[in-house]
Design a protein around this motif. Structure first.
Motif, PDB file in Angstrom:
ATOM      1  N   ALA A  39     -19.946 -60.175  11.928  1.00  0.00           N
ATOM      2  CA  ALA A  39     -20.127 -59.481  13.240  1.00  0.00           C
ATOM      3  C   ALA A  39     -20.609 -60.032  14.267  1.00  0.00           C
ATOM      4  O   ALA A  39     -20.361 -61.324  15.141  1.00  0.00           O
ATOM      5  N   ASP A  40     -20.086 -59.030  16.546  1.00  0.00           N
ATOM      6  CA  ASP A  40     -20.297 -59.993  17.236  1.00  0.00           C
ATOM      7  C   ASP A  40     -21.688 -59.832  17.340  1.00  0.00           C
ATOM      8  O   ASP A  40     -21.798 -61.099  18.488  1.00  0.00           O
ATOM      9  N   LYS A  41     -22.744 -59.131  16.960  1.00  0.00           N
ATOM     10  CA  LYS A  41     -23.528 -59.036  16.859  1.00  0.00           C
ATOM     11  C   LYS A  41     -24.830 -58.839  16.526  1.00  0.00           C
ATOM     12  O   LYS A  41     -24.343 -58.480  15.681  1.00  0.00           O
ATOM     13  N   VAL A  42     -25.472 -59.778  15.737  1.00  0.00           N
ATOM     14  CA  VAL A  42     -26.278 -59.053  14.721  1.00  0.00           C
ATOM     15  C   VAL A  42     -27.615 -58.934  15.591  1.00  0.00           C
ATOM     16  O   VAL A  42     -28.651 -60.117  16.008  1.00  0.00           O
ATOM     17  N   ILE A  43     -28.649 -57.991  14.886  1.00  0.00           N
ATOM     18  CA  ILE A  43     -30.132 -57.600  15.358  1.00  0.00           C
ATOM     19  C   ILE A  43     -30.668 -57.869  13.616  1.00  0.00           C
ATOM     20  O   ILE A  43     -30.387 -57.527  13.125  1.00  0.00           O
ATOM     21  N   PHE A  44     -31.715 -58.709  13.832  1.00  0.00           N
ATOM     22  CA  PHE A  44     -33.338 -59.246  12.711  1.00  0.00           C
ATOM     23  C   PHE A  44     -34.219 -58.263  13.269  1.00  0.00           C
ATOM     24  O   PHE A  44     -35.072 -58.669  13.899  1.00  0.00           O
ATOM     25  N   PRO A  45     -34.072 -57.147  12.897  1.00  0.00           N
ATOM     26  CA  PRO A  45     -35.261 -56.057  13.547  1.00  0.00           C
ATOM     27  C   PRO A  45     -36.790 -56.432  12.890  1.00  0.00           C
ATOM     28  O   PRO A  45     -36.634 -57.462  12.096  1.00  0.00           O
ATOM     29  N   GLY A  46     -37.837 -56.024  12.798  1.00  0.00           N
ATOM     30  CA  GLY A  46     -38.599 -55.918  11.333  1.00  0.00           C
ATOM     31  C   GLY A  46     -40.273 -55.540  12.210  1.00  0.00           C
ATOM     32  O   GLY A  46     -40.479 -55.550  13.656  1.00  0.00           O
ATOM     33  N   VAL A  47     -40.691 -54.870  11.010  1.00  0.00           N
ATOM     34  CA  VAL A  47     -41.804 -54.863  11.134  1.00  0.00           C
ATOM     35  C   VAL A  47     -42.723 -55.034  10.379  1.00  0.00           C
ATOM     36  O   VAL A  47     -42.149 -54.560   8.501  1.00  0.00           O
ATOM     37  N   GLY A  48     -44.026 -55.809   9.992  1.00  0.00           N
ATOM     38  CA  GLY A  48     -44.621 -56.080   8.822  1.00  0.00           C
ATOM     39  C   GLY A  48     -45.312 -57.187   8.598  1.00  0.00           C
ATOM     40  O   GLY A  48     -45.747 -57.734  10.051  1.00  0.00           O
ATOM     41  N   GLU A  49     -45.430 -57.838   7.661  1.00  0.00           N
ATOM     42  CA  GLU A  49     -45.850 -58.904   7.546  1.00  0.00           C
ATOM     43  C   GLU A  49     -45.195 -60.164   7.485  1.00  0.00           C
ATOM     44  O   GLU A  49     -44.320 -60.297   6.835  1.00  0.00           O
ATOM     45  N   ALA A  50     -45.629 -61.199   8.289  1.00  0.00           N
ATOM     46  CA  ALA A  50     -44.727 -62.146   8.071  1.00  0.00           C
ATOM     47  C   ALA A  50     -44.181 -62.851   6.717  1.00  0.00           C
ATOM     48  O   ALA A  50     -42.662 -63.233   6.458  1.00  0.00           O
ATOM     49  N   SER A  51     -45.373 -63.183   5.537  1.00  0.00           N
ATOM     50  CA  SER A  51     -44.771 -64.129   5.053  1.00  0.00           C
ATOM     51  C   SER A  51     -44.117 -63.224   3.980  1.00  0.00           C
ATOM     52  O   SER A  51     -42.998 -63.398   2.747  1.00  0.00           O
ATOM     53  N   THR A  52     -44.460 -61.576   4.269  1.00  0.00           N
ATOM     54  CA  THR A  52     -43.415 -60.805   3.217  1.00  0.00           C
ATOM     55  C   THR A  52     -41.937 -60.595   3.626  1.00  0.00           C
ATOM     56  O   THR A  52     -41.540 -61.033   2.445  1.00  0.00           O
ATOM     57  N   ALA A  53     -42.115 -60.134   5.156  1.00  0.00           N
ATOM     58  CA  ALA A  53     -40.905 -60.798   5.598  1.00  0.00           C
ATOM     59  C   ALA A  53     -40.224 -61.657   4.593  1.00  0.00           C
ATOM     60  O   ALA A  53     -39.183 -62.286   5.062  1.00  0.00           O
ATOM     61  N   MET A  54     -40.690 -62.828   5.434  1.00  0.00           N
ATOM     62  CA  MET A  54     -39.764 -64.246   4.921  1.00  0.00           C
ATOM     63  C   MET A  54     -39.240 -64.591   3.445  1.00  0.00           C
ATOM     64  O   MET A  54     -38.442 -64.795   3.574  1.00  0.00           O
ATOM     65  N   ALA A  55     -40.787 -63.881   2.447  1.00  0.00           N
ATOM     66  CA  ALA A  55     -40.058 -63.778   1.495  1.00  0.00           C
ATOM     67  C   ALA A  55     -38.916 -63.153   0.718  1.00  0.00           C
ATOM     68  O   ALA A  55     -38.278 -63.400   0.087  1.00  0.00           O
ATOM     69  N   SER A  56     -38.903 -61.856   1.446  1.00  0.00           N
ATOM     70  CA  SER A  56     -37.712 -60.590   1.351  1.00  0.00           C
ATOM     71  C   SER A  56     -36.483 -61.396   1.819  1.00  0.00           C
ATOM     72  O   SER A  56     -35.462 -61.608   1.354  1.00  0.00           O
ATOM     73  N   LEU A  57     -36.187 -61.785   2.862  1.00  0.00           N
ATOM     74  CA  LEU A  57     -35.288 -62.912   3.732  1.00  0.00           C
ATOM     75  C   LEU A  57     -34.692 -64.101   2.510  1.00  0.00           C
ATOM     76  O   LEU A  57     -33.597 -64.183   2.216  1.00  0.00           O
ATOM     77  N   ARG A  58     -35.231 -64.494   1.875  1.00  0.00           N
ATOM     78  CA  ARG A  58     -35.484 -66.194   1.080  1.00  0.00           C
ATOM     79  C   ARG A  58     -34.939 -65.225  -0.246  1.00  0.00           C
ATOM     80  O   ARG A  58     -33.367 -65.780  -0.325  1.00  0.00           O
ATOM     81  N   ALA A  59     -35.565 -64.724  -0.844  1.00  0.00           N
ATOM     82  CA  ALA A  59     -35.337 -63.856  -2.460  1.00  0.00           C
ATOM     83  C   ALA A  59     -33.542 -63.281  -1.873  1.00  0.00           C
ATOM     84  O   ALA A  59     -32.715 -63.651  -3.099  1.00  0.00           O
ATOM     85  N   ASN A  60     -33.061 -63.013  -0.943  1.00  0.00           N
ATOM     86  CA  ASN A  60     -31.526 -62.836  -1.019  1.00  0.00           C
ATOM     87  C   ASN A  60     -30.150 -63.934   0.106  1.00  0.00           C
ATOM     88  O   ASN A  60     -29.499 -63.323  -0.078  1.00  0.00           O
ATOM     89  N   GLY A  61     -30.660 -64.310  -0.243  1.00  0.00           N
ATOM     90  CA  GLY A  61     -30.698 -65.938  -0.089  1.00  0.00           C
ATOM     91  C   GLY A  61     -30.249 -66.601   2.258  1.00  0.00           C
ATOM     92  O   GLY A  61     -29.073 -66.300   2.765  1.00  0.00           O
TER      93      GLY A  61
END
Ligand SMILES: NC(=O)CC[C@H](N)C(=O)O
Length: 196
Positions: A39-61
């Motif tokens: 991609a030319d540009k990437v947007i990393f959005p987010g609403v929610g709780e930090a540890s849950t969001a981080m775990a979701s990122l990690r689970a998908n590498g």
């Protein structure tokens, strides 16, 4: 322009998509490493709780993929917080891309409840991200945690204390407020990001 939004378990992806469509910049929502790298540009959005969001990122590498992106990346709200080193929210080890800590607001005066919900002004704007915007522009906020002020601050906000409303290190940008809910000011910031 080939615009990608990182797909993971966090809210506001649809509202970011809508905002980009308003600007005539359709984006692809994807968790595919190759598509994100291309991609030319990437947007990393987010609403929610930090540890849950981080775990979701990690689970998908996606944590590793994110760290290695070379093109401009814009983190929004929890996305911004996760670009930082650590968040006090559930004691979360974040991506560590921008060496800044994320802390919980202390108790404020009676008029300053935590979370901060609503419009507030930003100042000390110093990035092409804010091109064309005056000091004290209004943006929309919903959060209990904030990035500490540091050498990586590119905009400040005051709520209970002074904190970084936006941060940048190299190709990584982050904003605490919700561009997608900040009306014309938010659209301008998104457009400026697309123009980088
Ligand atoms: N709006 C949100 O998702 C808030 C993000 C984060 N949990 C905070 O309170 O700072």
């Amino acid at each position: 322009m080939n615009l990608a939004i990182i797909k993971y378990n966090a809210g506001n992806i649809q509202s970011v998509l809508n905002a980009l469509e308003r600007l005539g910049a359709p984006a692809t929502v994807t968790d595919d490493a190759e598509a994100l790298r291309r991609a030319d540009k990437v947007i990393f959005p987010g609403v929610g709780e930090a540890s849950t969001a981080m775990a979701s990122l990690r689970a998908n590498g996606l944590d590793g993929v994110l760290r290695e992106l070379q093109q401009p990346v814009l983190g929004i709200c929890v996305g911004m917080q996760l670009l930082c080193t650590h968040s006090e929210e559930a004691d979360t080890e974040a991506l560590g891309i921008i060496p800044v800590n994320v802390r919980r607001f202390p108790a404020g005066a009676p008029g300053e409840k935590v979370p901060q919900v609503g419009w507030n002004t930003i100042h000390d704007l110093r990035s092409p991200l804010f091109k064309g915007l005056p000091e004290e522009s209004y943006v929309y906020n919903v959060h209990s945690y904030y990035a500490e002020d540091s050498a990586y601050t590119i905009a400040r906000c005051h709520y209970i204390l002074d904190y970084a409303a936006a941060v940048q290190k190299g190709n990584f940008y982050g904003v605490q407020f919700h561009t997608e809910k900040s009306a014309a000011t938010g659209d301008r910031i998104l457009q400026n990001f697309l123009d980088l």
